[in-house]
Design an enzyme around this catalytic site. Structure first.
Site, mmCIF file in Angstrom:
data_model
loop_
_atom_site.group_PDB
_atom_site.id
_atom_site.type_symbol
_atom_site.label_atom_id
_atom_site.label_comp_id
_atom_site.label_asym_id
_atom_site.label_seq_id
_atom_site.Cartn_x
_atom_site.Cartn_y
_atom_site.Cartn_z
ATOM 1 N N GLU A 97 0.825 -1.214 0.000
ATOM 2 C CA GLU A 97 0.000 0.000 0.000
ATOM 3 C C GLU A 97 0.857 1.262 0.000
ATOM 4 O O GLU A 97 0.345 2.364 0.060
ATOM 5 C CB GLU A 97 -0.924 0.010 1.223
ATOM 6 N N ASN A 118 -1.544 -7.251 -4.200
ATOM 7 C CA ASN A 118 -2.253 -6.314 -5.063
ATOM 8 C C ASN A 118 -1.313 -5.335 -5.769
ATOM 9 O O ASN A 118 -0.236 -5.050 -5.274
ATOM 10 C CB ASN A 118 -3.251 -5.509 -4.220
ATOM 11 N N ASP A 148 -8.174 -4.614 -4.203
ATOM 12 C CA ASP A 148 -7.224 -5.062 -3.183
ATOM 13 C C ASP A 148 -7.442 -6.545 -2.862
ATOM 14 O O ASP A 148 -7.464 -6.953 -1.715
ATOM 15 C CB ASP A 148 -7.337 -4.222 -1.896
#
Ligand SMILES: [Cu+2]
Lengths: 199, 434
Positions: B192, B258, B301
């Site tokens: 992230e 992801n 995600d």
């Protein structure tokens, strides 16, 4: 041009008066205050920071507004590397203050740090310290000194504190800043990426 | 804190050779690898506990370790480790750099190791750790700052220590390492934070770095055409769950997470290889033998790192993977060829599944019409609704885009008709964090 005219000219410009004051400041007040006239510090003189600094003396008298002392009150010191490569710094516990002095220790790079503690207080304290392998606990009886050697291998911000009777909550929380870069072999293979807050 | 600490464990790991790890299933009294065996099945042959007496299980001992003082991301400070058991000694990690050796019979602490973790380490997701690997007398673990540390399994003292991530770039590490042959394999976390995911291999006895395999190709490398512009440099695809291994094929199967940024695909048009994929790698040099992408161009995600389970049936070698996109995938693990995809939960969107007839990436024919996952954001009260274009499927609200609110699981995982199977499940989404 003549010398007297030159000096008269200097003293008449406010900017240079300011510089003269800055040069005189360390003589008058000690070296630490000279740093306050650095552009990077002056840039921070915004109303928010001024309001915070003005509030600090008010809250820093136990039983006036708070019981606690301010964590940063003990100031900052740079650890110095000895011939053996070990960095060293001293930390005092002044009488009746419940603070570490200094409260911030800067390590110029990761490695071994030897901290010499001097408990000048009339209360028992302990130093609970971060170190690879396991945290260290140094017992500091009244009016005694003690030495701890710790290892920190990752640049970043670490804390230490006195676990006795919530002394940490009252002000005996300190920080160790380890400066340094990530070694090249651990960096990502990609073009340089913008970093938040970097100039 | 160290009261009662023995400071020493029996030297049980000395005998944990590769040959023994490869046949871990033959020692049901032990749990020698993250999944119990290299195949990822998490199956135990023990039969003392069964459905008839499981209700009588009672606590024998508890080992507790609360956070001490200030820790990074205390709200996520949690135990996520699988204990490793070798001949009566249990090896376990905690969050924030702790490793313990316990007497498995009574929970008594034999040794403890703690690596100092700075408060300012960037943790995209959680202050967690998933455990150790054991081999050749050593216990291997990673700390959140991305150090792979080898400890002497008897004393808990460090033998070697190698940094393999850059915290300044937003990387961290949380997985349990995988010991294969003379190597120990690890992967990065931080998907992230705009990182570029990778796996690294180190020599078991010396800690020498052997290879690095990026999970996102840079321009010119195979798969790079599935990225646009410089999006690859922050492409994600972190490898934060331990891989599985087939000794006969000599292939390691590793999941990737992801793509980044996770919910916004507009900055990274394309399939975004090799995110949300399984990579079949040669453990000796990290070379990619084949790959399969569970979710091309993920905008949910889905983070397809989940384990790749190896099993054989009727003489064929398969790989099974339950993905967060709602499908159970079966692949031929020799070739990476598609066998089937069966929905087991309500898919949150239209997924382009690569089959022998259609593929989302080169080498095989393209699918007719492009059906990469799509997102139709509709903002309501500051929340983004991710809608599934599949007609008749529930439209679950997944994550809220409002930073202040908690992740929202789907309101219900209702049955959804896609393909042949129709399944109902009450399973909650995996909240594990990278
Ligand atoms: Cu104290």
């Amino acid at each position: 041009m003549s010398t007297p005219l030159f000096w008269r000219g200097v003293l008449m410009t406010p900017t240079l008066q300011f510089i003269a004051l800055a040069v005189l400041a360390p003589v008058l007040t000690g070296c630490s205050y000279a740093g306050l006239v650095r552009p990077s510090v002056l840039k921070e003189l915004n109303p928010r920071v001024a309001a915070l600094v003005n509030e600090l003396p008010n809250v820093d008298h136990p039983n006036n507004h708070l019981v606690a002392k301010i964590y940063a009150l003990g100031g900052l010191s740079h650890a110095k590397a000895g011939r053996d490569g070990v960095m060293r710094a001293g930390i005092r516990v002044p009488k009746d203050q419940y603070i570490w002095e200094p409260a911030f220790i800067v390590m110029p790079h990761a490695g071994e740090l030897e901290l010499e503690f001097d408990n000048r207080d009339q209360a028992i304290h302990m130093a609970f310290l971060p170190s690879n392998g396991g945290r260290q606990l140094l017992y500091l009886p009244v009016h005694r000194r003690g030495t701890a050697r710790i290892t920190l291998d990752q640049p970043g911000l670490y804390w230490f504190g006195c676990p006795v009777a919530n002394h940490a909550g009252r002000g005996m929380l300190g920080f160790i800043w380890v400066y340094g870069e990530t070694p090249k072999e651990a960096r990502l293979d990609r073009p340089p990426q913008p970093q938040p807050e970097s100039d | 804190m160290d009261a009662g600490l023995e400071g020493r464990a029996p030297s049980v790991v000395q005998g944990a050779t590769y040959e023994r790890l490869a046949k871990a299933r033959a020692e049901p009294q032990n749990w020698l690898t993250y999944y119990g065996a290299y195949d990822g099945q998490r199956y135990s042959a023990l039969d003392q506990i069964h459905s008839g007496n499981v209700k009588d299980l009672a606590v024998a001992w508890v080992f507790q370790h609360p956070p001490l003082g200030l820790v990074s991301t205390p709200v996520t400070y949690a135990f996520e480790a699988t204990p490793i058991v070798v001949d009566g000694v249990l090896f376990m990690t905690g969050p924030d750099g702790y490793v313990w050796a316990l007497d498995a019979a009574n929970g008594k602490l034999l040794w403890q190791y703690h690596h100092a973790i700075p408060l300012d380490v960037p943790l995209c997701c959680g202050n967690v750790n998933r455990g150790v690997a054991v081999a050749e007398g050593k216990v291997f673990f990673v700390n959140v700052t991305g150090r792979l540390i080898a400890l002497d399994a008897t004393t808990g003292q460090p033998v070697w220590d190698k940094l393999f991530v850059d915290v300044r770039a937003g990387e961290s590490a949380t997985l349990a390492p995988l010991a294969v042959k003379d190597k120990v394999l690890v992967g990065s976390s931080g998907g992230e934070y705009g990182v570029r995911g990778h796996l690294d291999a180190f020599e078991i006895n010396t800690g020498r770095h052997l290879w690095r395999r990026y999970t996102v190709p840079k321009p010119g490398e195979p798969g790079s055409k599935t990225w646009a512009g410089d999006a690859w440099a922050r492409g994600g695809g972190t490898a934060w769950i331990t891989g599985t291994y087939d000794a006969d094929l000599d292939l390691v199967f590793w999941g990737t997470g992801n793509p980044g940024p996770d919910f916004d695909g507009s900055m990274r048009p394309g399939d975004n290889l090799y995110t949300n994929s399984v990579l079949a790698l040669n453990p000796d040099d990290g070379s990619l033998q084949w790959h399969y992408q569970w979710t091309p161009h993920d905008v949910w995600d889905y983070d397809g790192v989940n384990e790749n389970i190896l099993f054989d049936q009727e003489g064929r070698m398969y790989l099974a993977h339950f993905d967060k996109n709602g499908y159970l995938f079966i692949l031929d693990r020799m070739t990476g060829g598609f066998v089937s995809a069966i929905p087991f939960a309500a898919p949150l969107g239209e997924i382009s599944i690569a089959t022998p007839e259609k593929s989302v990436y080169s080498g095989r024919p393209r699918p007719q019409g492009r059906t990469s996952a799509r997102v139709r954001p509709a903002r309501r009260n500051g929340r983004m609704r991710l809608t599934a274009p599949e007609p008749g499927c529930p439209i679950p609200r997944w994550w809220s885009s409002a930073a202040s609110s908690n992740p929202r699981p789907p309101n219900s995982a209702r049955a959804c008709r896609i393909g042949a199977a129709r399944w109902r499940t009450a399973a909650s989404p995996n909240r594990a964090s990278s």
